[in-house]
Structure formats: structure tokens, C-alpha cells
Design a protein around this motif. Structure first.
Motif, PDB file in Angstrom:
ATOM      1  N   PRO A  54     -30.413  -7.271   0.475  1.00 42.59           N
ATOM      2  CA  PRO A  54     -29.176  -7.281   0.860  1.00 42.59           C
ATOM      3  C   PRO A  54     -28.911  -6.190   0.593  1.00 42.59           C
ATOM      4  O   PRO A  54     -28.946  -5.350  -1.511  1.00 42.59           O
ATOM      5  CB  PRO A  54     -28.793  -9.091   0.877  1.00 42.59           C
ATOM      6  CG  PRO A  54     -29.709  -9.452  -0.049  1.00 42.59           C
ATOM      7  CD  PRO A  54     -30.812  -8.889  -0.751  1.00 42.59           C
ATOM      8  N   SER A  55     -27.931  -5.291   1.599  1.00 44.05           N
ATOM      9  CA  SER A  55     -27.081  -4.503   0.665  1.00 44.05           C
ATOM     10  C   SER A  55     -26.433  -4.347   2.216  1.00 44.05           C
ATOM     11  O   SER A  55     -26.515  -4.355   3.347  1.00 44.05           O
ATOM     12  CB  SER A  55     -28.157  -2.614   0.695  1.00 44.05           C
ATOM     13  OG  SER A  55     -27.672  -1.837   0.817  1.00 44.05           O
ATOM     14  N   THR A  56     -24.507  -3.562   1.855  1.00 45.35           N
ATOM     15  CA  THR A  56     -24.062  -3.175   2.713  1.00 45.35           C
ATOM     16  C   THR A  56     -24.318  -1.673   3.087  1.00 45.35           C
ATOM     17  O   THR A  56     -23.867  -0.716   3.820  1.00 45.35           O
ATOM     18  CB  THR A  56     -22.630  -4.347   3.380  1.00 45.35           C
ATOM     19  OG1 THR A  56     -22.919  -5.366   3.860  1.00 45.35           O
ATOM     20  CG2 THR A  56     -22.017  -3.319   3.455  1.00 45.35           C
ATOM     21  N   ARG A  57     -23.441  -0.923   1.793  1.00 40.64           N
ATOM     22  CA  ARG A  57     -22.747   0.040   1.183  1.00 40.64           C
ATOM     23  C   ARG A  57     -23.682   1.314   1.459  1.00 40.64           C
ATOM     24  O   ARG A  57     -23.734   2.507   1.844  1.00 40.64           O
ATOM     25  CB  ARG A  57     -22.158   0.465  -0.112  1.00 40.64           C
ATOM     26  CG  ARG A  57     -20.535   0.325   0.067  1.00 40.64           C
ATOM     27  CD  ARG A  57     -20.725  -0.708  -1.041  1.00 40.64           C
ATOM     28  NE  ARG A  57     -21.118  -1.967  -1.218  1.00 40.64           N
ATOM     29  CZ  ARG A  57     -20.517  -3.277  -0.798  1.00 40.64           C
ATOM     30  NH1 ARG A  57     -19.812  -2.977  -0.433  1.00 40.64           N
ATOM     31  NH2 ARG A  57     -21.155  -4.663  -1.028  1.00 40.64           N
ATOM     32  N   THR A  58     -24.494   1.031   0.700  1.00 38.42           N
ATOM     33  CA  THR A  58     -25.968   1.392   0.097  1.00 38.42           C
ATOM     34  C   THR A  58     -27.589   1.912   1.567  1.00 38.42           C
ATOM     35  O   THR A  58     -27.248   3.411   1.129  1.00 38.42           O
ATOM     36  CB  THR A  58     -26.791   1.797  -0.979  1.00 38.42           C
ATOM     37  OG1 THR A  58     -25.979   0.552  -1.568  1.00 38.42           O
ATOM     38  CG2 THR A  58     -28.487   2.509  -1.062  1.00 38.42           C
ATOM     39  N   ARG A  59     -27.496   1.343   1.657  1.00 42.86           N
ATOM     40  CA  ARG A  59     -28.115   1.163   3.264  1.00 42.86           C
ATOM     41  C   ARG A  59     -27.206   1.784   4.273  1.00 42.86           C
ATOM     42  O   ARG A  59     -28.316   3.321   4.476  1.00 42.86           O
ATOM     43  CB  ARG A  59     -28.879   0.285   3.942  1.00 42.86           C
ATOM     44  CG  ARG A  59     -29.645   0.127   4.990  1.00 42.86           C
ATOM     45  CD  ARG A  59     -30.480  -1.526   5.154  1.00 42.86           C
ATOM     46  NE  ARG A  59     -28.519  -2.429   5.310  1.00 42.86           N
ATOM     47  CZ  ARG A  59     -28.183  -2.972   6.421  1.00 42.86           C
ATOM     48  NH1 ARG A  59     -28.451  -1.390   7.591  1.00 42.86           N
ATOM     49  NH2 ARG A  59     -27.419  -3.333   6.888  1.00 42.86           N
ATOM     50  N   ARG A 107     -34.833  -0.018  -1.267  1.00 45.50           N
ATOM     51  CA  ARG A 107     -34.339  -1.079  -2.604  1.00 45.50           C
ATOM     52  C   ARG A 107     -35.510  -2.308  -2.920  1.00 45.50           C
ATOM     53  O   ARG A 107     -35.839  -2.661  -1.316  1.00 45.50           O
ATOM     54  CB  ARG A 107     -32.555  -1.521  -2.120  1.00 45.50           C
ATOM     55  CG  ARG A 107     -32.495  -2.733  -3.032  1.00 45.50           C
ATOM     56  CD  ARG A 107     -30.735  -2.735  -2.365  1.00 45.50           C
ATOM     57  NE  ARG A 107     -29.932  -2.250  -3.141  1.00 45.50           N
ATOM     58  CZ  ARG A 107     -28.742  -2.372  -2.749  1.00 45.50           C
ATOM     59  NH1 ARG A 107     -28.418  -3.225  -2.570  1.00 45.50           N
ATOM     60  NH2 ARG A 107     -28.037  -1.305  -3.616  1.00 45.50           N
ATOM     61  N   HIS A 135     -29.547   1.700 -10.470  1.00 42.49           N
ATOM     62  CA  HIS A 135     -29.114   2.859  -9.099  1.00 42.49           C
ATOM     63  C   HIS A 135     -28.656   3.638  -8.957  1.00 42.49           C
ATOM     64  O   HIS A 135     -27.343   4.103  -9.350  1.00 42.49           O
ATOM     65  CB  HIS A 135     -28.005   1.566  -8.721  1.00 42.49           C
ATOM     66  CG  HIS A 135     -27.901   1.773  -7.413  1.00 42.49           C
ATOM     67  ND1 HIS A 135     -27.715   2.196  -6.628  1.00 42.49           N
ATOM     68  CD2 HIS A 135     -26.650   0.560  -6.703  1.00 42.49           C
ATOM     69  CE1 HIS A 135     -27.301   1.886  -5.363  1.00 42.49           C
ATOM     70  NE2 HIS A 135     -26.378   0.665  -5.439  1.00 42.49           N
ATOM     71  N   GLN A 138     -25.932   5.509  -6.977  1.00 44.38           N
ATOM     72  CA  GLN A 138     -24.020   4.805  -7.380  1.00 44.38           C
ATOM     73  C   GLN A 138     -24.297   4.886  -8.851  1.00 44.38           C
ATOM     74  O   GLN A 138     -22.748   5.945  -8.704  1.00 44.38           O
ATOM     75  CB  GLN A 138     -24.844   3.235  -7.664  1.00 44.38           C
ATOM     76  CG  GLN A 138     -22.958   2.496  -7.743  1.00 44.38           C
ATOM     77  CD  GLN A 138     -22.891   2.435  -6.948  1.00 44.38           C
ATOM     78  OE1 GLN A 138     -22.574   2.069  -5.328  1.00 44.38           O
ATOM     79  NE2 GLN A 138     -21.257   2.494  -6.816  1.00 44.38           N
ATOM     80  N   PRO A 273     -18.840  -1.411  -8.301  1.00 42.62           N
ATOM     81  CA  PRO A 273     -19.177  -0.225  -7.155  1.00 42.62           C
ATOM     82  C   PRO A 273     -19.261  -1.485  -6.179  1.00 42.62           C
ATOM     83  O   PRO A 273     -20.035  -0.776  -5.096  1.00 42.62           O
ATOM     84  CB  PRO A 273     -20.404  -1.059  -7.938  1.00 42.62           C
ATOM     85  CG  PRO A 273     -20.373  -1.960  -9.330  1.00 42.62           C
ATOM     86  CD  PRO A 273     -19.152  -1.469  -9.563  1.00 42.62           C
ATOM     87  N   LEU A 274     -18.974  -2.265  -5.974  1.00 43.56           N
ATOM     88  CA  LEU A 274     -19.364  -3.709  -4.820  1.00 43.56           C
ATOM     89  C   LEU A 274     -20.651  -3.724  -4.780  1.00 43.56           C
ATOM     90  O   LEU A 274     -21.097  -3.439  -4.243  1.00 43.56           O
ATOM     91  CB  LEU A 274     -17.915  -2.546  -3.091  1.00 43.56           C
ATOM     92  CG  LEU A 274     -17.248  -2.598  -3.454  1.00 43.56           C
ATOM     93  CD1 LEU A 274     -16.270  -1.237  -2.796  1.00 43.56           C
ATOM     94  CD2 LEU A 274     -15.891  -3.352  -3.939  1.00 43.56           C
ATOM     95  N   PRO A 275     -20.826  -5.483  -3.941  1.00 40.19           N
ATOM     96  CA  PRO A 275     -19.411  -6.356  -3.258  1.00 40.19           C
ATOM     97  C   PRO A 275     -18.656  -6.491  -4.565  1.00 40.19           C
ATOM     98  O   PRO A 275     -19.434  -7.007  -5.566  1.00 40.19           O
ATOM     99  CB  PRO A 275     -20.027  -7.043  -2.534  1.00 40.19           C
ATOM    100  CG  PRO A 275     -22.125  -6.762  -3.684  1.00 40.19           C
ATOM    101  CD  PRO A 275     -21.794  -5.264  -3.365  1.00 40.19           C
TER     102      PRO A 275
HETATM  103  N1   CP Z   1     -23.176  -0.944  -4.701  1.00 42.55           N
HETATM  104  C1   CP Z   1     -23.781  -1.537  -3.523  1.00 42.55           C
HETATM  105  O1   CP Z   1     -25.150  -1.168  -4.338  1.00 42.55           O
HETATM  106  O2   CP Z   1     -23.740  -2.155  -2.473  1.00 42.55           O
HETATM  107  P1   CP Z   1     -24.585  -2.423  -1.333  1.00 42.55           P
HETATM  108  O3   CP Z   1     -25.277  -3.821  -2.101  1.00 42.55           O
HETATM  109  O4   CP Z   1     -23.124  -2.801  -0.529  1.00 42.55           O
HETATM  110  O5   CP Z   1     -25.391  -2.267  -1.752  1.00 42.55           O
END
Ligand code: CP
Length: 337
Positions: A54-59, A107, A135, A138, A273-275
Motif C-alpha cells: 500500500p501507498s498513497t504519497r509515494t505511488r 515498492r 526508502h 523519502q 513521513p506520513l501516513p
Molecule cells: N511516506 C510514504 O511512503 O507514504 P506512502 O506509504 O503513502 O507512500
């Protein structure tokens, strides 16, 4: 290092001047990332955005970065949606996908998986996170944010005082950030965690062997007092052997406005780094800090696009062509950056 055609798998590949190169190219991307200009420099190129975890930002920011340079994106968002679920090897998957793409971002939950994939790839592969290992993009966006945030206070990265808080054992963002910051001089690291989630000893030894100061603490209030940056992390529950084990650590280190006001210097920058885990029982970074001007978490996420554009431009060797293919945007752009 020579970026052109290279895989970006670990921050250990970088020297200090390489970090400066990435940051200088990221600066150049600002009008494009902030939607004042468009460029078609990568028109016709394809990014394979292969996210098996799972990823929001990186993807999404890898995809946006490539689109903003004029390229197209094809992506996988779940291991179940790929033939890896049918037993296909990384070797075969990499051989196939590198025939479809000009560059790949990937990832996967296993440490070393992205490097294994890259060894069979015919195009550059950028590590979007491999298990608890690394990462790199990041870490670059985090350090770029740190540089920009403290510049206004007349400080630079040399001499930085940073507190890393939470899950330092499984947090790959922390691992890569430590390795990147250690390229600079005279850093004071305060590592705040439970005994069971300490930064692995090899990282601590590496930091100390390079002459940096490393203080260990299991008390948030005691550790955050004299720092330029507080970098909080989520407990990486998905990496624990069991949910019961992860539950032991939930909510142990929580920063909120009252604690910040009482214990931190006035300009301490808050990063993550979130989330962030916003469930009540976790809440390592409270919503009551959302309007605090020193909260840099959404400047970090915005900077992720600049850094990932810079990596694509360097690896695909188009840095000097970006502006030649650029023009002003023709649509309404609200000031949002
Ligand atoms: N910071 C980070 O890797 O966020 P995601 O898991 O949403 O990609």
C-alpha cells in the motif's frame, strides 16, 4: 555518482555532492511542480509504477512527477493484481516490465526485493520502499524539506539537531534519512523510542563512527527540548510478527500542541513521513498541531513531487532539456503552494 541510467536503490549510493545535485535539479522543477509551467520533455516515455504494497504519497507522487515531465504512467497497485501472485519470479517480472517501460518505480514488502528486481531490469529502477530496509526518495525529500525549513532560521544541515521518534526499528524512512544526514557534519541525533523499537545497532554505530552525537531516550519530553527538527513516525504494524506485539507500542509517543509549547524551542520544525496514524489510540501527531506554522508535513509531501521529478530528469538525462520543452500554463492556477 553518474545518475544517467542508474538504479536508485539506497541512499548509500550518494555522496554529499550528489545530494546537492538532486536538490539543485529539484529547485529547477519548482515552476512545473507548482503548475505555473508545463514541460513535455518526457513525451512518449513510460513509467512502470509497480507498487506491491500500500501507498498513497509515494505511488501517486512518482506518477504525478512523471506526468508533469510529459510522460505516461502504467501501474500495478496490489500484488494480487500482478502475476507475482501466480508465482512469477522478480526476474521474469522485471524482464517483462522493463520491455514496456523506460523507467520503473517499485515498492515491495520484502527487504532487498527492489534490488533483486533491478538486477534483471533493462531500465533504471527507483526504490519506492523495500520492507523495513530503505526508502531513498523519502529521505531525499525529507532532507530537502529540512534544508528549506531551517534556511529561514539562518541554519544549514551541518550542525543540525534532530530527534527521531517512535518506531526506529522498522521505519525505513528513518533508516534512509539517518544514512543520508550522516553525510553532513556534526549532527546531533536524539533517538526516542521504546527499548524494543530502537534504531538497529549497525545504524547507531555508523552514526557514531562518522563523528556524530547520538543520544538515546525513552522519554519524549526529555528528548525534544533542544532540537531543530522533531521527526515522528508511525508504528509500522505491518512489519510486526503479530498484532498483539504491535499493540504494545501503540500510542506511547504522542506529540500535541501542549507538549510542543511546553518542551520545544519556538521554531522547532515538526516532520513525519506520513501516513500518521490518526486513530485515537495511536495519534502520534495530534490534529491540534495542524495550524502550527512549524508543522512541515504537507510541505514534505509537496516536495516529494519536486524530488521525484529531479530523479527522473537525472536518471533519464533530460535536466538540460526541461525548459526547452516548457511553456506557461493556460489554465487557472490557484495559489496553493
Ligand atoms: N511516506 C510514504 O511512503 O507514504 P506512502 O506509504 O503513502 O507512500
Amino acid at each position: 555518482m553518474n545518475f544517467v541510467g542508474s538504479h536508485i536503490l539506497s541512499v548509500s549510493q550518494f555522496e554529499r555532492e550528489d545530494v546537492a545535485t538532486v536538490f539543485a535539479v529539484a529547485d529547477k522543477m519548482e515552476p512545473y511542480a507548482h503548475r505555473r509551467k508545463v514541460t513535455r520533455v518526457l513525451e512518449g516515455a513510460i513509467l512502470g509504477n509497480m507498487f506491491f504494497e500500500p501507498s498513497t504519497r509515494t505511488r501517486v507522487s512518482f506518477g504525478c512527477a512523471f506526468n508533469l515531465l510529459g510522460g505516461e504512467v502504467r501501474e500495478t497497485t496490489d500484488i494480487k493484481a500482478s502475476a507475482i501472485a501466480k508465482g512469477e519470479s522478480f526476474y521474469d517480472t522485471a524482464r517483462v516490465l522493463s520491455g514496456y517501460s523506460d523507467v520503473i518505480a517499485m515498492r515491495h514488502q520484502l527487504e532487498g526485493s527492489v534490488a533483486e528486481f533491478a538486477s534483471a531490469s533493462r531500465v533504471p529502477v527507483l526504490n519506492g520502499g523495500d520492507g523495513a530496509n530503505e526508502h531513498p526518495s523519502q529521505a531525499l525529500l525529507d532532507l530537502y524539506t529540512i534544508q528549506n525549513e531551517i534556511a529561514g532560521q539562518g541554519k544549514d544541515i551541518d550542525g543540525l539537531r534532530i530527534a527521531l521518534v517512535g518506531d526506529l526499528k522498522y521505519g525505513r524512512a528513518v533508516h534512509s534519512l539517518c544514512r543520508l544526514i550522516m553525510l553532513f557534519n556534526n549532527i546531533q541525533f536524539t533517538l526516542i523510542s521504546s527499548a524494543g523499537l530502537r534504531l538497529p545497532e549497525n545504524y547507531v554505530e555508523e552514526l557514531r563512527s562518522r563523528g556524530h552525537t547520538v543520544n538515546l531516550s525513552d522519554q519524549l519530553e526529555e528528548g525534544i527540548g533542544q532540537t531543530d527538527i522533531i521527526y515522528l513516525t508511525r508504528t509500522q504494524e505491518e512489519r510486526f510478527p503479530s498484532q498483539d506485539e504491535a499493540n504494545k507500542y501503540r500510542g506511547l509517543f504522542r506529540l500535541n500542541q501542549a507538549i510542543y509549547t511546553k518542551y520545544c524551542e519556538p521554531n522547532t520544525v515538526i516532520m513525519h513521513p506520513l501516513p500518521r496514524d490518526s486513530r485515537g489510540e495511536a495519534s502520534e501527531l495530534d490534529n491540534d498541531l495542524n495550524e502550527n506554522p512549524n508543522l512541515a508535513i504537507f510541505r514534505q509531501t509537496d516536495n516529494g513531487v519536486l524530488i521525484r521529478m529531479a530523479l527522473f530528469a537525472l536518471v533519464l538525462d533530460v535536466v538540460d532539456q526541461v525548459d526547452k520543452h516548457g511553456r506557461d500554463v493556460g489554465w487557472y492556477t490557484e495559489k496553493r503552494f
